[in-house]
Scaffold this motif. Structure first.
Motif, PDB file in Angstrom:
ATOM      1  N   LEU A  47       0.822  -1.217   0.000  1.00  0.00           N
ATOM      2  CA  LEU A  47       0.000   0.000   0.000  1.00  0.00           C
ATOM      3  C   LEU A  47       0.854   1.264   0.000  1.00  0.00           C
ATOM      4  N   ALA A  48       1.929   1.259   0.796  1.00  0.00           N
ATOM      5  CA  ALA A  48       2.809   2.427   0.854  1.00  0.00           C
ATOM      6  C   ALA A  48       3.476   2.648  -0.499  1.00  0.00           C
ATOM      7  N   ARG A  49       3.881   1.583  -1.156  1.00  0.00           N
ATOM      8  CA  ARG A  49       4.503   1.722  -2.485  1.00  0.00           C
ATOM      9  C   ARG A  49       3.503   2.292  -3.484  1.00  0.00           C
ATOM     10  N   TRP A  50       2.288   1.767  -3.475  1.00  0.00           N
ATOM     11  CA  TRP A  50       1.252   2.231  -4.400  1.00  0.00           C
ATOM     12  C   TRP A  50       0.936   3.712  -4.172  1.00  0.00           C
ATOM     13  N   GLN A  51       0.719   4.078  -2.908  1.00  0.00           N
ATOM     14  CA  GLN A  51       0.408   5.479  -2.615  1.00  0.00           C
ATOM     15  C   GLN A  51       1.616   6.377  -2.843  1.00  0.00           C
ATOM     16  N   GLY A  52       2.825   5.851  -2.623  1.00  0.00           N
ATOM     17  CA  GLY A  52       4.036   6.629  -2.881  1.00  0.00           C
ATOM     18  C   GLY A  52       4.201   6.949  -4.351  1.00  0.00           C
ATOM     19  N   VAL A  53       3.922   5.982  -5.206  1.00  0.00           N
ATOM     20  CA  VAL A  53       3.993   6.218  -6.657  1.00  0.00           C
ATOM     21  C   VAL A  53       2.966   7.268  -7.069  1.00  0.00           C
ATOM     22  N   LYS A  54       1.759   7.175  -6.517  1.00  0.00           N
ATOM     23  CA  LYS A  54       0.737   8.183  -6.822  1.00  0.00           C
ATOM     24  C   LYS A  54       1.170   9.569  -6.364  1.00  0.00           C
ATOM     25  N   ALA A  55       1.809   9.649  -5.199  1.00  0.00           N
ATOM     26  CA  ALA A  55       2.269  10.946  -4.680  1.00  0.00           C
ATOM     27  C   ALA A  55       3.361  11.527  -5.577  1.00  0.00           C
ATOM     28  N   VAL A  77       6.262  12.367   2.217  1.00  0.00           N
ATOM     29  CA  VAL A  77       7.029  12.122   3.442  1.00  0.00           C
ATOM     30  C   VAL A  77       6.207  11.291   4.422  1.00  0.00           C
ATOM     31  N   LEU A  78       4.924  11.628   4.578  1.00  0.00           N
ATOM     32  CA  LEU A  78       4.081  10.861   5.510  1.00  0.00           C
ATOM     33  C   LEU A  78       3.872   9.427   5.024  1.00  0.00           C
ATOM     34  N   ILE A  79       3.781   9.227   3.711  1.00  0.00           N
ATOM     35  CA  ILE A  79       3.649   7.870   3.167  1.00  0.00           C
ATOM     36  C   ILE A  79       4.942   7.092   3.403  1.00  0.00           C
ATOM     37  N   LEU A  80       6.081   7.749   3.257  1.00  0.00           N
ATOM     38  CA  LEU A  80       7.364   7.100   3.533  1.00  0.00           C
ATOM     39  C   LEU A  80       7.449   6.682   5.006  1.00  0.00           C
ATOM     40  N   VAL A  81       7.052   7.564   5.897  1.00  0.00           N
ATOM     41  CA  VAL A  81       7.047   7.238   7.328  1.00  0.00           C
ATOM     42  C   VAL A  81       6.091   6.074   7.590  1.00  0.00           C
ATOM     43  N   ALA A  82       4.933   6.085   6.922  1.00  0.00           N
ATOM     44  CA  ALA A  82       3.976   4.980   7.086  1.00  0.00           C
ATOM     45  C   ALA A  82       4.587   3.661   6.643  1.00  0.00           C
ATOM     46  N   GLY A  83       5.301   3.669   5.523  1.00  0.00           N
ATOM     47  CA  GLY A  83       5.946   2.453   5.041  1.00  0.00           C
ATOM     48  C   GLY A  83       6.972   1.922   6.030  1.00  0.00           C
ATOM     49  N   VAL A  84       7.772   2.810   6.605  1.00  0.00           N
ATOM     50  CA  VAL A  84       8.763   2.396   7.599  1.00  0.00           C
ATOM     51  C   VAL A  84       8.066   1.814   8.830  1.00  0.00           C
ATOM     52  N   LEU A  85       6.995   2.458   9.271  1.00  0.00           N
ATOM     53  CA  LEU A  85       6.263   1.952  10.436  1.00  0.00           C
ATOM     54  C   LEU A  85       5.636   0.591  10.157  1.00  0.00           C
ATOM     55  N   LEU A  86       5.150   0.388   8.938  1.00  0.00           N
ATOM     56  CA  LEU A  86       4.466  -0.869   8.621  1.00  0.00           C
ATOM     57  C   LEU A  86       5.420  -2.047   8.478  1.00  0.00           C
ATOM     58  N   VAL A  87       6.650  -1.814   8.071  1.00  0.00           N
ATOM     59  CA  VAL A  87       7.596  -2.933   7.984  1.00  0.00           C
ATOM     60  C   VAL A  87       8.321  -3.157   9.305  1.00  0.00           C
ATOM     61  N   THR A  88       8.121  -2.261  10.279  1.00  0.00           N
ATOM     62  CA  THR A  88       8.661  -2.461  11.619  1.00  0.00           C
ATOM     63  C   THR A  88       7.703  -3.379  12.376  1.00  0.00           C
ATOM     64  N   PRO A  89       8.211  -4.494  12.928  1.00  0.00           N
ATOM     65  CA  PRO A  89       7.311  -5.410  13.632  1.00  0.00           C
ATOM     66  C   PRO A  89       6.681  -4.750  14.854  1.00  0.00           C
ATOM     67  N   THR A  93       2.915   0.220  15.843  1.00  0.00           N
ATOM     68  CA  THR A  93       3.518   0.810  14.642  1.00  0.00           C
ATOM     69  C   THR A  93       2.669   0.510  13.414  1.00  0.00           C
ATOM     70  N   ASP A  94       2.079  -0.700  13.359  1.00  0.00           N
ATOM     71  CA  ASP A  94       1.193  -1.022  12.232  1.00  0.00           C
ATOM     72  C   ASP A  94      -0.045  -0.131  12.232  1.00  0.00           C
ATOM     73  N   LEU A  95      -0.633   0.073  13.406  1.00  0.00           N
ATOM     74  CA  LEU A  95      -1.820   0.932  13.482  1.00  0.00           C
ATOM     75  C   LEU A  95      -1.501   2.359  13.052  1.00  0.00           C
ATOM     76  N   LEU A  96      -0.375   2.883  13.520  1.00  0.00           N
ATOM     77  CA  LEU A  96       0.014   4.239  13.132  1.00  0.00           C
ATOM     78  C   LEU A  96       0.346   4.306  11.642  1.00  0.00           C
ATOM     79  N   GLY A  97       1.013   3.285  11.129  1.00  0.00           N
ATOM     80  CA  GLY A  97       1.341   3.241   9.705  1.00  0.00           C
ATOM     81  C   GLY A  97       0.099   3.213   8.828  1.00  0.00           C
ATOM     82  N   PHE A  98      -0.869   2.364   9.180  1.00  0.00           N
ATOM     83  CA  PHE A  98      -2.115   2.321   8.400  1.00  0.00           C
ATOM     84  C   PHE A  98      -2.896   3.628   8.534  1.00  0.00           C
ATOM     85  N   ALA A  99      -2.816   4.255   9.698  1.00  0.00           N
ATOM     86  CA  ALA A  99      -3.476   5.557   9.864  1.00  0.00           C
ATOM     87  C   ALA A  99      -2.865   6.589   8.918  1.00  0.00           C
ATOM     88  N   LEU A 100      -1.538   6.569   8.761  1.00  0.00           N
ATOM     89  CA  LEU A 100      -0.887   7.514   7.856  1.00  0.00           C
ATOM     90  C   LEU A 100      -1.194   7.226   6.390  1.00  0.00           C
TER      91      LEU A 100
END
Length: 157
Positions: A47-55, A77-89, A93-100
Motif C-alpha cells: 500500500l505504501a509503495r502504491w500510494q508513494g507512486v501516486k504521490a 514524506v508521511l507515506i514514507l514514514v507509514a511504510g517504515v512503520l508498517l515494515v517495523t514489527p 507501529t502497524d496501526l500508526l502506519g495504516f493511519a498515515l
C-alpha cells in the motif's frame, strides 16, 4: 526536552510493542501473532509503495504546471514514514502506519504538522556580498540578451 522524547521513542516505545506482542501471542497464539505481523508488513509495504507512486506522480504534475508541490511533498514524506512503520514489527507501529496511509487521517496529521511548523520553524535568509574582478563587471552592468519562448502545455488527467 528533546532527549526525553528520544528516550521515550527508543526505549519505552519498543518495550510497549514487545509487551503488546506477548499479550496478543498469549491470547490468540504465537503462529497467528507472527502471521499477523508478517501480513500487515507485506500489505502495508504494498500500500505504501502504491500510494508513494501516486504521490510522486502528483508532485510531477504540479511541477509540470509550474506550481510548488508543497502538499504533495508532505504526503510523500508521511507515506514514507507509514511504510517504515508498517515494515517495523509491532502492533502500534502497524496501526500508526495504516493511519498515515488513510488520506482523511493523513490530512488531519498534515494540518497539525503545518500548524506546528508555522509556530516553531523560522526561516531566515541572508545575502552575501560578491566581489568581481576588474575584467568582469557585476551582473547588473553586463549587456546580455536572453532569448526566451513561452510554451503552454496542458496536463490531461
Amino acid at each position: 526536552m528533546l532527549l526525553l522524547y528520544l528516550f521515550l521513542l527508543f526505549t519505552v516505545g519498543p518495550l510497549v510493542e514487545l509487551l503488546l506482542l506477548i499479550y496478543v501471542g498469549t491470547q490468540i497464539g504465537w503462529p497467528e501473532t507472527i502471521g499477523i505481523v508478517l501480513l500487515t508488513g507485506i500489505i502495508g509495504a504494498a500500500l505504501a509503495r502504491w500510494q508513494g507512486v501516486k504521490a510522486v506522480l502528483r508532485v510531477q504534475r504540479r511541477i509540470g504546471r509550474g506550481q510548488v508541490p508543497g502538499d504533495e511533498l508532505f504526503d510523500g514524506v508521511l507515506i514514507l514514514v507509514a511504510g517504515v512503520l508498517l515494515v517495523t514489527p509491532g502492533i502500534l507501529t502497524d496501526l500508526l502506519g495504516f493511519a498515515l496511509l488513510t488520506p482523511p487521517l493523513r490530512s488531519v496529521i498534515k494540518s497539525m504538522l503545518r500548524r506546528w511548523a508555522k509556530k516553531n520553524i523560522e526561516v531566515r535568509t541572508a545575502q552575501s556580498a560578491q566581489f568581481w574582478s576588474s575584467s568582469s563587471p557585476p551582473p547588473q552592468y553586463r549587456d546580455e540578451i536572453i532569448d526566451a519562448e513561452v510554451v503552454e502545455t496542458r496536463v490531461v488527467e
